[in-house]
Structure formats: C-alpha cells, structure tokens
Design a protein around this motif. Structure first.
Motif, mmCIF file in Angstrom:
data_model
loop_
_atom_site.group_PDB
_atom_site.id
_atom_site.type_symbol
_atom_site.label_atom_id
_atom_site.label_comp_id
_atom_site.label_asym_id
_atom_site.label_seq_id
_atom_site.Cartn_x
_atom_site.Cartn_y
_atom_site.Cartn_z
ATOM 1 N N ASP A 1 5.970 -1.119 4.894
ATOM 2 C CA ASP A 1 6.275 -1.961 3.745
ATOM 3 C C ASP A 1 4.962 -2.524 3.186
ATOM 4 O OD1 ASP A 1 7.388 -3.629 1.874
ATOM 5 O OD2 ASP A 1 8.208 -5.056 3.325
ATOM 6 N N ASP A 2 4.714 -2.337 1.881
ATOM 7 C CA ASP A 2 3.468 -2.801 1.258
ATOM 8 C C ASP A 2 3.305 -4.313 1.319
ATOM 9 O OD1 ASP A 2 2.534 -0.287 0.653
ATOM 10 O OD2 ASP A 2 3.389 -0.264 -1.365
ATOM 11 N N SER A 3 4.383 -5.049 1.465
ATOM 12 C CA SER A 3 4.269 -6.506 1.520
ATOM 13 C C SER A 3 3.548 -6.964 2.795
ATOM 14 C CB SER A 3 5.651 -7.155 1.438
ATOM 15 O OG SER A 3 6.417 -6.839 2.586
ATOM 16 N N LEU A 4 3.424 -6.090 3.791
ATOM 17 C CA LEU A 4 2.683 -6.437 4.996
ATOM 18 C C LEU A 4 1.191 -6.598 4.722
ATOM 19 C CD1 LEU A 4 4.328 -3.978 7.543
ATOM 20 C CD2 LEU A 4 4.645 -6.449 7.443
ATOM 21 N N TRP A 5 0.704 -5.989 3.649
ATOM 22 C CA TRP A 5 -0.733 -5.943 3.392
ATOM 23 C C TRP A 5 -1.154 -6.802 2.208
ATOM 24 C CZ3 TRP A 5 -1.592 -3.917 7.768
ATOM 25 C CH2 TRP A 5 -0.808 -2.883 8.257
ATOM 26 N N ILE A 6 -0.318 -7.688 1.742
ATOM 27 C CA ILE A 6 -0.635 -8.484 0.544
ATOM 28 C C ILE A 6 -1.815 -9.413 0.778
ATOM 29 C CG2 ILE A 6 0.243 -10.375 -0.904
ATOM 30 C CD1 ILE A 6 2.919 -8.972 -0.883
ATOM 31 N N ASP A 7 -1.890 -10.059 1.919
ATOM 32 C CA ASP A 7 -2.939 -11.051 2.149
ATOM 33 C C ASP A 7 -4.200 -10.467 2.772
ATOM 34 O OD1 ASP A 7 -1.754 -10.474 4.534
ATOM 35 O OD2 ASP A 7 -1.810 -12.528 5.283
ATOM 36 N N THR A 8 -4.338 -9.164 2.793
ATOM 37 C CA THR A 8 -5.519 -8.553 3.387
ATOM 38 C C THR A 8 -6.436 -7.998 2.312
ATOM 39 O OG1 THR A 8 -4.460 -6.398 3.545
ATOM 40 C CG2 THR A 8 -4.222 -7.886 5.425
ATOM 41 N N ASP A 9 -7.679 -7.818 2.701
ATOM 42 C CA ASP A 9 -8.660 -7.217 1.803
ATOM 43 C C ASP A 9 -8.684 -5.717 2.040
ATOM 44 O OD1 ASP A 9 -9.355 -9.728 0.944
ATOM 45 O OD2 ASP A 9 -11.052 -9.906 2.326
ATOM 46 N N ASP A 10 -9.063 -4.970 1.029
ATOM 47 C CA ASP A 10 -9.284 -3.547 1.232
ATOM 48 C C ASP A 10 -10.569 -3.413 2.026
ATOM 49 O OD1 ASP A 10 -7.061 -2.728 -0.188
ATOM 50 O OD2 ASP A 10 -8.118 -2.770 -2.097
ATOM 51 N N GLU A 11 -10.482 -2.726 3.131
ATOM 52 C CA GLU A 11 -11.614 -2.656 4.033
ATOM 53 C C GLU A 11 -12.828 -2.058 3.342
ATOM 54 O OE1 GLU A 11 -12.748 -0.487 8.192
ATOM 55 O OE2 GLU A 11 -10.675 -1.078 7.850
ATOM 56 N N GLY A 12 -13.920 -2.767 3.402
ATOM 57 C CA GLY A 12 -15.182 -2.302 2.842
ATOM 58 C C GLY A 12 -15.322 -2.535 1.350
ATOM 59 N N LEU A 13 -14.287 -2.959 0.662
ATOM 60 C CA LEU A 13 -14.371 -3.148 -0.794
ATOM 61 C C LEU A 13 -14.313 -4.611 -1.192
ATOM 62 C CD1 LEU A 13 -12.060 -0.248 -1.987
ATOM 63 C CD2 LEU A 13 -14.551 -0.278 -1.826
ATOM 64 N N GLY A 14 -14.071 -5.510 -0.271
ATOM 65 C CA GLY A 14 -13.995 -6.918 -0.603
ATOM 66 C C GLY A 14 -12.596 -7.287 -1.070
#
Length: 96
Positions: free
Chosen positions: A76-89
């Motif tokens: 589920d994409d909602s699991l990743w809402i509060d995270t940063d894209d790794e290496g991209l800020g």
C-alpha cells in the motif's frame, strides 16, 4: 539417522578426542600454551555439544524455522507517505 543418533555419534568422537588429548598430555606435558589451548578447545566442544543435546531434547523444540509467506501484491503506497526517496532528499526539495 535421527538427531539423537547424530548427537550420540558426536559424543563418541568427543570421548575419543578427550582420550587422545590425555595421551598427548602424558607425552608432551600440560604446561605448554599449545597443549592448554587444545585441552580448552576440546572442553568447549564437549560443553557445546551438551548444550545442543539439551536444546534438541527440550519439549517444543522447533526443528525447522517457520516459513513466512510474502505476497506478490504491491504494498500500500500510504505506508511510504512520510518517508523520503532514498538518495533524492525530501519530496518538496530538489535533489542536488
């Protein structure tokens, strides 16, 4: 062979090792560093096999690890809402 048979075979080999180390100590003496290390290592093996025997005979001892099924469906994409894209800020900032 069962686990208990294998452990018994290992115990017999360790008994042979202890006898052989004892004969070596008679010939070489017990004071040398090398001889003390061999004796200590043999004793550690005996202790480790004793612990292994206890854990194998404990009631409810797990023989094989449980398998965990991982679904093929996307997370589920909602699991990743509060995270940063790794290496991209962060999403609201530009990458360097």
């Amino acid at each position: 062979m069962s686990v208990q048979d294998d452990l018994t075979a290992v115990q017999r080999c360790l008994d042979d090792l202890a006898r052989s180390v004892g004969r070596l100590e008679q010939h070489l003496g017990t004071g040398g560093l090398e001889m003390r290390r061999v004796r200590t290592d043999a004793d550690h093996l005996r202790e480790s096999v004793a612990l292994l025997r206890e854990s194998a005979s404990a009631p409810g001892a797990q023989r094989r690890p449980e398998l965990v099924t991982i679904p093929d469906t996307p997370y589920d994409d909602s699991l990743w809402i509060d995270t940063d894209d790794e290496g991209l800020g962060a999403r609201d900032r530009r990458a360097p």
